[in-house]
Motif scaffolding. Structure first.
Motif, PDB file in Angstrom:
ATOM      1  N   ARG A 112       0.462  -1.196   0.283  1.00 38.72           N
ATOM      2  CA  ARG A 112       0.548   0.032  -0.026  1.00 38.72           C
ATOM      3  C   ARG A 112       0.680   1.044   0.066  1.00 38.72           C
ATOM      4  O   ARG A 112       1.962   1.604   0.479  1.00 38.72           O
ATOM      5  CB  ARG A 112      -1.033   0.052   1.320  1.00 38.72           C
ATOM      6  N   THR A 113       0.404   2.253  -0.867  1.00 40.94           N
ATOM      7  CA  THR A 113       1.580   3.294  -0.709  1.00 40.94           C
ATOM      8  C   THR A 113       0.564   4.784  -0.133  1.00 40.94           C
ATOM      9  O   THR A 113       0.625   6.095  -0.202  1.00 40.94           O
ATOM     10  CB  THR A 113       1.801   4.062  -2.376  1.00 40.94           C
ATOM     11  N   ASP A 114      -0.716   4.534  -0.717  1.00 41.85           N
ATOM     12  CA  ASP A 114      -2.222   5.432  -0.121  1.00 41.85           C
ATOM     13  C   ASP A 114      -2.606   5.897   0.931  1.00 41.85           C
ATOM     14  O   ASP A 114      -3.403   6.240   2.341  1.00 41.85           O
ATOM     15  CB  ASP A 114      -3.042   5.300  -1.599  1.00 41.85           C
ATOM     16  N   TRP A 115      -1.289   6.570   2.083  1.00 35.22           N
ATOM     17  CA  TRP A 115      -1.519   6.567   3.456  1.00 35.22           C
ATOM     18  C   TRP A 115      -1.515   8.518   3.301  1.00 35.22           C
ATOM     19  O   TRP A 115      -1.188   9.377   3.166  1.00 35.22           O
ATOM     20  CB  TRP A 115      -0.078   6.159   4.345  1.00 35.22           C
ATOM     21  N   ALA A 129       7.580   8.104   4.885  1.00 34.48           N
ATOM     22  CA  ALA A 129       7.837   9.176   4.174  1.00 34.48           C
ATOM     23  C   ALA A 129       9.631  10.115   4.711  1.00 34.48           C
ATOM     24  O   ALA A 129      10.535  10.549   3.812  1.00 34.48           O
ATOM     25  CB  ALA A 129       6.708  10.482   3.899  1.00 34.48           C
ATOM     26  N   HIS A 130       9.353  10.482   5.903  1.00 36.38           N
ATOM     27  CA  HIS A 130       9.992  11.373   6.459  1.00 36.38           C
ATOM     28  C   HIS A 130      11.422  10.631   6.980  1.00 36.38           C
ATOM     29  O   HIS A 130      12.157  11.262   7.018  1.00 36.38           O
ATOM     30  CB  HIS A 130       9.824  11.780   7.989  1.00 36.38           C
ATOM     31  N   TRP A 131      11.256   9.684   7.607  1.00 30.72           N
ATOM     32  CA  TRP A 131      12.446   8.469   8.512  1.00 30.72           C
ATOM     33  C   TRP A 131      12.772   7.053   7.650  1.00 30.72           C
ATOM     34  O   TRP A 131      14.069   5.779   8.450  1.00 30.72           O
ATOM     35  CB  TRP A 131      12.404   8.671   9.727  1.00 30.72           C
ATOM     36  N   SER A 132      12.491   7.025   6.015  1.00 28.57           N
ATOM     37  CA  SER A 132      12.388   5.948   6.019  1.00 28.57           C
ATOM     38  C   SER A 132      12.634   4.006   7.108  1.00 28.57           C
ATOM     39  O   SER A 132      13.054   3.057   6.991  1.00 28.57           O
ATOM     40  CB  SER A 132      13.757   5.341   5.254  1.00 28.57           C
ATOM     41  N   LEU A 133      11.552   4.293   7.603  1.00 29.99           N
ATOM     42  CA  LEU A 133      11.082   3.571   8.532  1.00 29.99           C
ATOM     43  C   LEU A 133      10.299   2.876   8.202  1.00 29.99           C
ATOM     44  O   LEU A 133       9.149   3.481   7.512  1.00 29.99           O
ATOM     45  CB  LEU A 133      10.773   3.983  10.170  1.00 29.99           C
ATOM     46  N   PRO A 134       9.971   1.327   7.892  1.00 31.88           N
ATOM     47  CA  PRO A 134       8.286   0.551   7.525  1.00 31.88           C
ATOM     48  C   PRO A 134       7.599   0.305   8.195  1.00 31.88           C
ATOM     49  O   PRO A 134       7.751  -0.604   8.712  1.00 31.88           O
ATOM     50  CB  PRO A 134       9.242  -1.011   6.734  1.00 31.88           C
ATOM     51  N   LYS A 135       7.123   1.225   8.373  1.00 33.31           N
ATOM     52  CA  LYS A 135       5.809   1.663   9.195  1.00 33.31           C
ATOM     53  C   LYS A 135       4.585   0.929   8.800  1.00 33.31           C
ATOM     54  O   LYS A 135       4.505   0.515   7.881  1.00 33.31           O
ATOM     55  CB  LYS A 135       5.604   2.295  10.089  1.00 33.31           C
ATOM     56  N   VAL A 136       3.545  -0.412   9.605  1.00 27.83           N
ATOM     57  CA  VAL A 136       2.884  -1.104   8.944  1.00 27.83           C
ATOM     58  C   VAL A 136       1.720  -1.119  10.169  1.00 27.83           C
ATOM     59  O   VAL A 136       1.794  -0.428  11.166  1.00 27.83           O
ATOM     60  CB  VAL A 136       3.220  -2.153   8.499  1.00 27.83           C
ATOM     61  N   PRO A 137       0.166  -1.156   9.951  1.00 28.62           N
ATOM     62  CA  PRO A 137      -0.915  -0.772  10.440  1.00 28.62           C
ATOM     63  C   PRO A 137      -1.079  -1.988  10.872  1.00 28.62           C
ATOM     64  O   PRO A 137      -0.412  -2.838  10.538  1.00 28.62           O
ATOM     65  CB  PRO A 137      -1.657  -0.745   9.209  1.00 28.62           C
ATOM     66  N   ALA A 138      -1.415  -1.864  12.600  1.00 30.83           N
ATOM     67  CA  ALA A 138      -1.232  -3.197  13.155  1.00 30.83           C
ATOM     68  C   ALA A 138      -2.522  -2.534  15.289  1.00 30.83           C
ATOM     69  O   ALA A 138      -3.214  -1.852  15.056  1.00 30.83           O
ATOM     70  CB  ALA A 138      -0.101  -3.177  14.507  1.00 30.83           C
ATOM     71  N   VAL A 142       2.565   5.967  10.029  1.00 29.73           N
ATOM     72  CA  VAL A 142       2.265   5.162   8.605  1.00 29.73           C
ATOM     73  C   VAL A 142       2.991   5.955   7.676  1.00 29.73           C
ATOM     74  O   VAL A 142       4.296   5.483   7.114  1.00 29.73           O
ATOM     75  CB  VAL A 142       1.684   4.231   8.366  1.00 29.73           C
ATOM     76  N   HIS A 143       2.572   6.919   7.260  1.00 30.76           N
ATOM     77  CA  HIS A 143       2.775   7.791   6.423  1.00 30.76           C
ATOM     78  C   HIS A 143       4.549   8.466   6.663  1.00 30.76           C
ATOM     79  O   HIS A 143       5.528   8.451   6.324  1.00 30.76           O
ATOM     80  CB  HIS A 143       2.055   8.746   5.746  1.00 30.76           C
ATOM     81  N   GLY A 144       4.135   8.841   7.322  1.00 38.39           N
ATOM     82  CA  GLY A 144       5.584   9.868   8.067  1.00 38.39           C
ATOM     83  C   GLY A 144       6.661   8.903   8.467  1.00 38.39           C
ATOM     84  O   GLY A 144       6.968   9.653   7.964  1.00 38.39           O
ATOM     85  N   GLY A 145       6.292   7.740   9.203  1.00 40.35           N
ATOM     86  CA  GLY A 145       6.969   7.147   9.486  1.00 40.35           C
ATOM     87  C   GLY A 145       7.988   6.320   7.991  1.00 40.35           C
ATOM     88  O   GLY A 145       9.570   6.810   7.720  1.00 40.35           O
TER      89      GLY A 145
END
Length: 216
Positions: free
Chosen positions: A11-14, A107-116, A102-105
């Motif tokens: 997914r990319t549409d955060w 887009a801003h820090w290259s952190l691979p955030k996902v929902p949980a 999720v978007h912030g992680g």
């Protein structure tokens, strides 16, 4: 983006988030243990310290509102010219219950955030899960409440596979020593987020600011 299967999404549409810095009021539990062979295989490459560091965080407020988070670094990056004088986390697994986060992680820090999904108290019995993975912690704080002031840094592989994305989260507040019982299930987590009882700390109250990333 560098990640383990538990933190991979197509997914990319955060929903978009504001750029850093991100100030927040936090409660958290952190724990650590010696890295397994599987953790060392996850990486990242280069010089590392064989220590796994993980945490559950309750953000009481932030630029994207309250949310909860779990993250883990299988090994720490060793100090060096590009890293600085202290070890830094390298985070291939991180999940939150806020889509703007999720978007912030990512887009801003290259952190691979996902929902949980999350439940419980980060200072007691706590759980994070999403589909094929699940992590539970049971935390027993001990000893006095003491002041804390410092920073946690991380260094993520760049999307081009060559550079690094580094940033720091500065914290002031109070902590207590804790013992943390951990259980983990998932495609890779059970191999490197070691189950059992580990040394840890609880951040009883804190104010944390995560700064902008630098690309090195």
């Amino acid at each position: 983006m560098w990640s383990v299967p538990e933190s991979t999404t197509d997914r990319t549409d955060w929903p978009e988030s504001s750029p850093p810095p991100w100030p927040a009021t936090v409660r958290a539990t952190l724990w650590w243990h010696r890295s397994t062979a599987a953790a060392r295989a996850v990486g990242p490459g280069g010089a590392t310290v064989p220590m796994t560091l993980a945490m559950m965080v309750d953000y009481l407020d932030s630029p994207v509102g309250p949310y909860r988070e779990i993250l883990a670094s299988p090994v720490l990056r060793a100090p060096g010219r590009r890293i600085g004088v202290l070890p830094r986390m390298a985070v291939p697994f991180i999940a939150v219950d806020s889509e703007p986060s999720v978007h912030g992680g990512r887009a801003h820090w290259s952190l691979p955030k996902v929902p949980a999904e999350f439940g419980g108290d980060v200072h007691g019995d706590f759980e994070a899960s999403s589909g094929a993975w699940r992590v539970t912690t049971s935390t027993r704080p001990r000893g006095p409440r003491l002041p804390i002031a410092g920073a946690l840094g991380f260094a993520q592989p760049g999307d081009d596979g060559r550079g690094l994305v580094t940033a720091s989260a500065r914290l002031r507040g109070h902590f207590r020593y804790a013992r943390v019982d951990v259980a983990a299930d998932g495609p890779t987590l059970a191999d490197w987020l070691t189950p059992g009882t580990h040394h840890g700390v609880v951040i009883t109250d804190g104010r944390m600011t995560t700064g902008p990333a630098r690309r090195r």
